[in-house]
Design a protein around this motif. Structure first.
Motif, PDB file in Angstrom:
ATOM      1  N   ASP A  31      15.614  -1.683   5.496  1.00  0.00           N
ATOM      2  CA  ASP A  31      16.040  -0.889   4.344  1.00  0.00           C
ATOM      3  C   ASP A  31      14.873  -0.078   3.779  1.00  0.00           C
ATOM      4  OD1 ASP A  31      18.575  -1.927   4.596  1.00  0.00           O
ATOM      5  OD2 ASP A  31      18.327  -3.428   3.016  1.00  0.00           O
ATOM      6  N   ASN A  32      13.708  -0.683   3.701  1.00  0.00           N
ATOM      7  CA  ASN A  32      12.533   0.005   3.161  1.00  0.00           C
ATOM      8  C   ASN A  32      12.056   1.123   4.090  1.00  0.00           C
ATOM      9  OD1 ASN A  32      12.207  -1.336   0.693  1.00  0.00           O
ATOM     10  ND2 ASN A  32      11.089  -3.020   1.629  1.00  0.00           N
ATOM     11  N   LEU A  33      12.062   0.856   5.400  1.00  0.00           N
ATOM     12  CA  LEU A  33      11.672   1.897   6.355  1.00  0.00           C
ATOM     13  C   LEU A  33      12.583   3.109   6.245  1.00  0.00           C
ATOM     14  CD1 LEU A  33      10.946  -0.347   9.483  1.00  0.00           C
ATOM     15  CD2 LEU A  33       9.250   1.010   8.225  1.00  0.00           C
ATOM     16  N   LYS A  34      13.886   2.851   6.081  1.00  0.00           N
ATOM     17  CA  LYS A  34      14.854   3.937   5.935  1.00  0.00           C
ATOM     18  C   LYS A  34      14.659   4.656   4.602  1.00  0.00           C
ATOM     19  CE  LYS A  34      19.825   4.900   6.128  1.00  0.00           C
ATOM     20  NZ  LYS A  34      21.182   4.318   6.314  1.00  0.00           N
ATOM     21  N   LYS A  35      14.452   3.903   3.541  1.00  0.00           N
ATOM     22  CA  LYS A  35      14.272   4.478   2.203  1.00  0.00           C
ATOM     23  C   LYS A  35      13.096   5.448   2.157  1.00  0.00           C
ATOM     24  CE  LYS A  35      13.067   3.118  -2.539  1.00  0.00           C
ATOM     25  NZ  LYS A  35      12.788   1.960  -3.447  1.00  0.00           N
ATOM     26  N   PHE A  36      11.975   5.052   2.760  1.00  0.00           N
ATOM     27  CA  PHE A  36      10.766   5.876   2.702  1.00  0.00           C
ATOM     28  C   PHE A  36      10.625   6.797   3.915  1.00  0.00           C
ATOM     29  CE2 PHE A  36       9.787   2.439  -0.240  1.00  0.00           C
ATOM     30  CZ  PHE A  36       9.205   3.130  -1.298  1.00  0.00           C
ATOM     31  N   GLN A  37      11.600   6.731   4.836  1.00  0.00           N
ATOM     32  CA  GLN A  37      11.642   7.609   6.012  1.00  0.00           C
ATOM     33  C   GLN A  37      10.339   7.535   6.819  1.00  0.00           C
ATOM     34  OE1 GLN A  37      12.790  11.363   4.019  1.00  0.00           O
ATOM     35  NE2 GLN A  37      14.822  11.097   4.921  1.00  0.00           N
ATOM     36  N   ILE A  38       9.915   6.303   7.088  1.00  0.00           N
ATOM     37  CA  ILE A  38       8.704   6.069   7.864  1.00  0.00           C
ATOM     38  C   ILE A  38       8.996   6.263   9.357  1.00  0.00           C
ATOM     39  CG2 ILE A  38       6.898   4.404   8.451  1.00  0.00           C
ATOM     40  CD1 ILE A  38       6.857   5.296   5.514  1.00  0.00           C
ATOM     41  N   LEU A  39       8.142   6.993  10.035  1.00  0.00           N
ATOM     42  CA  LEU A  39       8.269   7.138  11.480  1.00  0.00           C
ATOM     43  C   LEU A  39       7.989   5.791  12.144  1.00  0.00           C
ATOM     44  CD1 LEU A  39       8.476   8.724  14.155  1.00  0.00           C
ATOM     45  CD2 LEU A  39       6.034   9.262  13.907  1.00  0.00           C
ATOM     46  N   VAL A  40       8.934   5.305  12.931  1.00  0.00           N
ATOM     47  CA  VAL A  40       8.788   4.042  13.652  1.00  0.00           C
ATOM     48  C   VAL A  40       8.885   4.320  15.148  1.00  0.00           C
ATOM     49  CG1 VAL A  40       9.751   1.753  14.077  1.00  0.00           C
ATOM     50  CG2 VAL A  40       9.747   2.688  11.756  1.00  0.00           C
TER      51      VAL A  40
ATOM     52  N   VAL B 210       0.810  -1.223   0.000  1.00  0.00           N
ATOM     53  CA  VAL B 210       0.000   0.000   0.000  1.00  0.00           C
ATOM     54  C   VAL B 210       0.842   1.272   0.000  1.00  0.00           C
ATOM     55  CG1 VAL B 210      -1.870  -1.196   1.198  1.00  0.00           C
ATOM     56  CG2 VAL B 210      -0.216   0.131   2.539  1.00  0.00           C
ATOM     57  N   ILE B 211       2.156   1.138  -0.104  1.00  0.00           N
ATOM     58  CA  ILE B 211       3.036   2.294   0.048  1.00  0.00           C
ATOM     59  C   ILE B 211       2.710   3.409  -0.938  1.00  0.00           C
ATOM     60  CG2 ILE B 211       4.850   1.415  -1.482  1.00  0.00           C
ATOM     61  CD1 ILE B 211       5.389   3.295   1.865  1.00  0.00           C
ATOM     62  N   GLU B 212       2.215   3.072  -2.118  1.00  0.00           N
ATOM     63  CA  GLU B 212       1.938   4.089  -3.132  1.00  0.00           C
ATOM     64  C   GLU B 212       0.641   4.853  -2.880  1.00  0.00           C
ATOM     65  OE1 GLU B 212       2.103   2.288  -6.962  1.00  0.00           O
ATOM     66  OE2 GLU B 212       4.271   1.934  -6.883  1.00  0.00           O
ATOM     67  N   VAL B 213      -0.205   4.358  -1.983  1.00  0.00           N
ATOM     68  CA  VAL B 213      -1.501   5.018  -1.756  1.00  0.00           C
ATOM     69  C   VAL B 213      -1.581   5.680  -0.383  1.00  0.00           C
ATOM     70  CG1 VAL B 213      -2.674   3.429  -3.325  1.00  0.00           C
ATOM     71  CG2 VAL B 213      -2.670   2.943  -0.868  1.00  0.00           C
ATOM     72  N   ILE B 214      -0.457   5.709   0.343  1.00  0.00           N
ATOM     73  CA  ILE B 214      -0.446   6.384   1.642  1.00  0.00           C
ATOM     74  C   ILE B 214       0.497   7.586   1.598  1.00  0.00           C
ATOM     75  CG2 ILE B 214      -0.975   4.242   2.859  1.00  0.00           C
ATOM     76  CD1 ILE B 214       1.953   4.187   3.814  1.00  0.00           C
ATOM     77  N   ASP B 215       0.278   8.500   2.514  1.00  0.00           N
ATOM     78  CA  ASP B 215       1.160   9.647   2.676  1.00  0.00           C
ATOM     79  C   ASP B 215       2.253   9.249   3.655  1.00  0.00           C
ATOM     80  OD1 ASP B 215       2.429  12.029   3.149  1.00  0.00           O
ATOM     81  OD2 ASP B 215       0.649  13.113   3.835  1.00  0.00           O
ATOM     82  N   VAL B 216       3.449   9.018   3.143  1.00  0.00           N
ATOM     83  CA  VAL B 216       4.524   8.491   3.995  1.00  0.00           C
ATOM     84  C   VAL B 216       4.936   9.499   5.073  1.00  0.00           C
ATOM     85  CG1 VAL B 216       5.396   6.903   2.253  1.00  0.00           C
ATOM     86  CG2 VAL B 216       6.311   9.232   2.349  1.00  0.00           C
ATOM     87  N   LYS B 217       4.715  10.797   4.825  1.00  0.00           N
ATOM     88  CA  LYS B 217       5.121  11.805   5.803  1.00  0.00           C
ATOM     89  C   LYS B 217       4.211  11.833   7.030  1.00  0.00           C
ATOM     90  CE  LYS B 217       7.320  14.908   2.473  1.00  0.00           C
ATOM     91  NZ  LYS B 217       7.320  16.289   1.876  1.00  0.00           N
ATOM     92  N   THR B 218       2.963  11.377   6.870  1.00  0.00           N
ATOM     93  CA  THR B 218       2.033  11.393   8.005  1.00  0.00           C
ATOM     94  C   THR B 218       1.664   9.983   8.471  1.00  0.00           C
ATOM     95  OG1 THR B 218       0.069  11.471   6.564  1.00  0.00           O
ATOM     96  CG2 THR B 218       1.046  13.572   7.219  1.00  0.00           C
ATOM     97  N   SER B 219       2.285   8.976   7.882  1.00  0.00           N
ATOM     98  CA  SER B 219       2.051   7.585   8.285  1.00  0.00           C
ATOM     99  C   SER B 219       3.116   7.141   9.264  1.00  0.00           C
ATOM    100  CB  SER B 219       2.035   6.674   7.052  1.00  0.00           C
ATOM    101  OG  SER B 219       0.972   6.999   6.183  1.00  0.00           O
ATOM    102  N   MET B 220       2.845   6.063   9.976  1.00  0.00           N
ATOM    103  CA  MET B 220       3.798   5.607  10.995  1.00  0.00           C
ATOM    104  C   MET B 220       3.568   4.145  11.351  1.00  0.00           C
ATOM    105  SD  MET B 220       1.997   7.610  14.180  1.00  0.00           S
ATOM    106  CE  MET B 220       1.616   8.974  13.088  1.00  0.00           C
TER     107      MET B 220
ATOM    108  N   GLY C 294      -2.052  13.061   9.648  1.00  0.00           N
ATOM    109  CA  GLY C 294      -2.775  13.889   8.695  1.00  0.00           C
ATOM    110  C   GLY C 294      -4.260  13.862   8.999  1.00  0.00           C
ATOM    111  N   ASP C 295      -5.069  14.181   8.000  1.00  0.00           N
ATOM    112  CA  ASP C 295      -6.519  14.269   8.193  1.00  0.00           C
ATOM    113  C   ASP C 295      -7.252  12.985   7.813  1.00  0.00           C
ATOM    114  OD1 ASP C 295      -6.373  16.915   9.066  1.00  0.00           O
ATOM    115  OD2 ASP C 295      -6.391  17.662   7.008  1.00  0.00           O
TER     116      ASP C 295
END
Length: 278
Positions: free
Chosen positions: A167-176, A144-154, A199-200
């Motif tokens: 590696d993927n978490l680092k690549k997309f800079q997901i808050l963990v 689902v990575i392409e349909v979520i806002d990675v900046k407001t997801s966690m 986000g909203d």
């Protein structure tokens, strides 16, 4: 089929829809039985969250009560997810679905994403961020990575990632946010961090193995050092009060539960979310 104990409305009048999805066809877990969870959680909700007095049923409410009208839609199949959720979204109702394995969430999230990118809050012991394989319970976040806002997801509760997932978490800079982060910083600071990131258009996906096995033993892939049940529910309540478009609870495995503790916890989680929705 038994209905969730919070059911008290018709579909037309309800704010929240409970949906069972008893499917574990995309699970690779050695522990089988998550397809039994919707029925078991409903049953335990009636046994443990309600009381019979003088022939009348009395619910044990969350402390601040429940103002939302709830309707139990019953069970659907995996194939029915798109059409069912399309209807619920169109009717402006909040679905709380009960799985089943976690792969179910990907189809639900993609359905919601048609209204705009989602702020995905992913409670799990595992990142489920495998991208070399698709469409199973360990690839949900990648699917689902392409349909979520990675900046407001966690992701919350993570404590056993594979190298590919790190590696993927680092690549997309997901808050963990790990259980160790909560222990070190405290639940107040962590909740503030979550609220400032959201986000909203928020969707919550909750794998019960996020919670420590001492609180939730009946899951398909238990992992030590998890979040306490109180911390998990406190965060859920704050997120629900912020506003969510939907939520799922997955990976309860009744065959491996201890005196239905995990099913009861899932039931109570639903009640607390209902009591906190805007």
């Amino acid at each position: 089929m038994e209905k969730i104990c919070w059911e008290n409305s018709s579909y037309q009048d309800c704010n929240v829809v409970i949906i069972g999805i008893p499917d574990e066809s995309q699970s690779h877990s050695l522990r089988e039985g998550t397809s039994e969870a919707p029925e078991r959680i409903r049953k335990i909700s009636n046994l443990a969250d309600s009381y019979n007095r003088d022939g009348k049923k009395s619910l044990g409410f969350p402390l601040n009560g429940i103002s939302k009208k709830v309707f139990d839609y019953g069970d659907i199949t995996r194939k029915q997810i798109p059409e069912t959720f399309e209807k619920i979204i169109k009717d402006f109702k909040v679905p709380i679905s009960i799985g089943g394995d976690h792969s179910l969430s990907a189809t639900i999230i993609k359905q919601f994403s048609k209204t705009g990118k989602l702020s995905l809050v992913y409670f799990d012991a595992h990142p489920d961020f495998i991208t070399s394989i698709k469409n199973y319970y360990g690839s949900v976040f990648g699917d689902v990575i392409e349909v979520i806002d990675v900046k407001t997801s966690m992701q919350i509760g993570i404590r056993t990632p594979e190298k590919e997932e790190m590696d993927n978490l680092k690549k997309f800079q997901i808050l963990v946010i790990s259980p160790f982060d909560i222990a070190e910083k405290g639940i107040v600071k962590i909740s503030e961090q979550i609220m400032s990131t959201l986000g909203d258009n928020v969707y919550v996906s909750f794998d019960m193995d996020c919670i420590d096995p001492s609180h939730a033993p009946g899951v398909s892939v238990p992992v030590p050092f998890g979040i306490s049940s109180v911390d998990a529910i406190l965060l859920l309540k704050k997120i629900a009060n912020h506003g969510i478009v939907g939520m799922d609870i997955v990976e309860v495995c009744p065959a491996y539960d201890v005196k239905d503790r995990t099913s009861h916890l899932a039931s109570r989680m639903i009640g607390e979310v209902l009591s906190s929705l805007k």
